[in-house]
Scaffold this active site. Sequence first.
Site, PDB file in Angstrom:
ATOM      1  N   ASP A  43       0.852  -1.185   0.000  1.00 21.63           N
ATOM      2  CA  ASP A  43       0.000   0.000   0.000  1.00 21.63           C
ATOM      3  C   ASP A  43       0.892   1.239   0.000  1.00 21.63           C
ATOM      4  O   ASP A  43       2.019   1.189   0.486  1.00 21.63           O
ATOM      5  CB  ASP A  43      -0.859   0.038   1.278  1.00 21.63           C
ATOM      6  CG  ASP A  43      -1.865  -1.104   1.334  1.00 21.63           C
ATOM      7  OD1 ASP A  43      -1.999  -1.822   0.337  1.00 21.63           O
ATOM      8  OD2 ASP A  43      -2.512  -1.254   2.385  1.00 21.63           O
ATOM      9  N   LYS A  64      -4.123   2.659  -2.662  1.00 19.56           N
ATOM     10  CA  LYS A  64      -4.713   2.606  -1.326  1.00 19.56           C
ATOM     11  C   LYS A  64      -4.088   3.630  -0.397  1.00 19.56           C
ATOM     12  O   LYS A  64      -3.504   3.312   0.619  1.00 19.56           O
ATOM     13  CB  LYS A  64      -4.566   1.208  -0.701  1.00 19.56           C
ATOM     14  CG  LYS A  64      -5.299   0.161  -1.451  1.00 19.56           C
ATOM     15  CD  LYS A  64      -6.721   0.069  -0.972  1.00 19.56           C
ATOM     16  CE  LYS A  64      -7.518  -0.726  -1.974  1.00 19.56           C
ATOM     17  NZ  LYS A  64      -8.603  -0.111  -2.558  1.00 19.56           N
ATOM     18  N   MET A 177     -11.147   5.297   8.758  1.00 16.95           N
ATOM     19  CA  MET A 177     -11.504   6.024   7.522  1.00 16.95           C
ATOM     20  C   MET A 177     -12.653   7.002   7.773  1.00 16.95           C
ATOM     21  O   MET A 177     -13.580   7.098   6.971  1.00 16.95           O
ATOM     22  CB  MET A 177     -11.878   5.039   6.407  1.00 16.95           C
ATOM     23  CG  MET A 177     -10.716   4.180   5.958  1.00 16.95           C
ATOM     24  SD  MET A 177     -11.163   3.038   4.652  1.00 16.95           S
ATOM     25  CE  MET A 177     -11.813   1.672   5.592  1.00 16.95           C
TER      26      MET A 177
HETATM   27  N1  SAH Z   1      -5.917  -2.512   8.066  1.00 19.98           N
HETATM   28  C1  SAH Z   1      -5.682  -1.244   8.738  1.00 19.98           C
HETATM   29  C2  SAH Z   1      -6.816  -0.257   8.479  1.00 19.98           C
HETATM   30  C3  SAH Z   1      -6.951   0.176   7.026  1.00 19.98           C
HETATM   31  S1  SAH Z   1      -8.191   1.387   6.796  1.00 19.98           S
HETATM   32  C4  SAH Z   1      -5.504  -1.493  10.249  1.00 19.98           C
HETATM   33  O1  SAH Z   1      -5.749  -2.605  10.712  1.00 19.98           O
HETATM   34  O2  SAH Z   1      -5.110  -0.563  10.960  1.00 19.98           O
HETATM   35  C5  SAH Z   1      -7.254   2.883   6.915  1.00 19.98           C
HETATM   36  C6  SAH Z   1      -7.641   3.643   8.173  1.00 19.98           C
HETATM   37  O3  SAH Z   1      -6.989   3.070   9.294  1.00 19.98           O
HETATM   38  C7  SAH Z   1      -7.228   5.094   8.193  1.00 19.98           C
HETATM   39  O4  SAH Z   1      -8.186   5.898   7.530  1.00 19.98           O
HETATM   40  C8  SAH Z   1      -7.200   5.387   9.688  1.00 19.98           C
HETATM   41  O5  SAH Z   1      -8.496   5.593  10.187  1.00 19.98           O
HETATM   42  C9  SAH Z   1      -6.685   4.071  10.247  1.00 19.98           C
HETATM   43  N2  SAH Z   1      -5.227   4.062  10.470  1.00 19.98           N
HETATM   44  C10 SAH Z   1      -4.321   3.267   9.864  1.00 19.98           C
HETATM   45  N3  SAH Z   1      -3.085   3.486  10.359  1.00 19.98           N
HETATM   46  C11 SAH Z   1      -3.207   4.434  11.313  1.00 19.98           C
HETATM   47  C12 SAH Z   1      -2.301   5.086  12.198  1.00 19.98           C
HETATM   48  N4  SAH Z   1      -0.998   4.820  12.207  1.00 19.98           N
HETATM   49  N5  SAH Z   1      -2.803   6.042  13.041  1.00 19.98           N
HETATM   50  C13 SAH Z   1      -4.118   6.330  13.065  1.00 19.98           C
HETATM   51  N6  SAH Z   1      -5.019   5.740  12.253  1.00 19.98           N
HETATM   52  C14 SAH Z   1      -4.573   4.814  11.394  1.00 19.98           C
END
Ligand code: SAH
Length: 267
Positions: A43, A64, A177
């Site tokens: 990604d 993504k 998100m």
């Molecule tokens: N698979 C990922 C989520 C993907 S969707 C997981 O398990 O974390 C993407 C969303 O995840 C972003 O819009 C945000 O809301 C959140 N996100 C991912 N990484 C983040 C981080 N380091 N800090 C805060 N939010 C995060």
Amino acid sequence: MSKPAEHRPPGKVWLVGAGPGAVDLLTVRAVRLLAEADVVLHDALIGDDVLSLAPQAKHIAVGKRCGKHSTAQRFINQKLIHAARTHARVVRLKGGDPMLFGRAQEEMDALAAAGIEYEVVPGITAASAASAQLRVSLTRRGIARSVALLTPRAGEGEHPSQALRANADTPTLALYMASHESMAIARKLMSYGRDPATPVALVENASHPASREAFTTLQGLSEQPIGALLGTAGTPEGPVLVMLGEVFREILQQHTLLWQDNSTSAA
Ligand code: SAH
């Protein structure tokens, strides 16, 4: 002469969780698989320090990036299948945990349909990283015995508000998100009966050195965009997790007191 790709047995794909960003939050298994990979499809949000764990592999970025135009899922599936037909060891690296809001099912279905073997390696999801950073338990005894991980983004055949409405009463919510629609989400949760005084915690870039945090109430969330709450001029630069529930009451109070102290001493 090497055999044409279509006559070679296909390679194997590992769908690997890259965790929330900090390179030392990858699992030992993820690090080993990266070191052994021939090709890594990742990604756009995956950092260079994580990718540098696979210096021998070919790196392919496959979209993504939240809020930005992302590569169509079908195109990603095709790239993945092509990679498996031309390489022995393919790592598909996804942020956080691959099985949460990561379209893992679509990719697994496409691999299965193409007869390609695959395995999944879990990763630390954003909600775990954010709760660790804030030092707030999402299931604190006596306050919250359940937590919902949800997104306001609708999947196929779903109504956009379905997840919010169904979880309006869940003690702790972690919204993925959600940063672009945060004001509307807050208004909706209140219209479904959630108390406007419910504490809210925002964490941008959880686990990164450049992480930012902000605390407010559901009412406060409905009144200002995430960027303003985090103290950025426009939209935040990194991914943001929106969390809410009574478990954040203490941290909200500490920050409100701190803010009052600072504004009194500045006066
Ligand atoms: N698979 C990922 C989520 C993907 S969707 C997981 O398990 O974390 C993407 C969303 O995840 C972003 O819009 C945000 O809301 C959140 N996100 C991912 N990484 C983040 C981080 N380091 N800090 C805060 N939010 C995060």
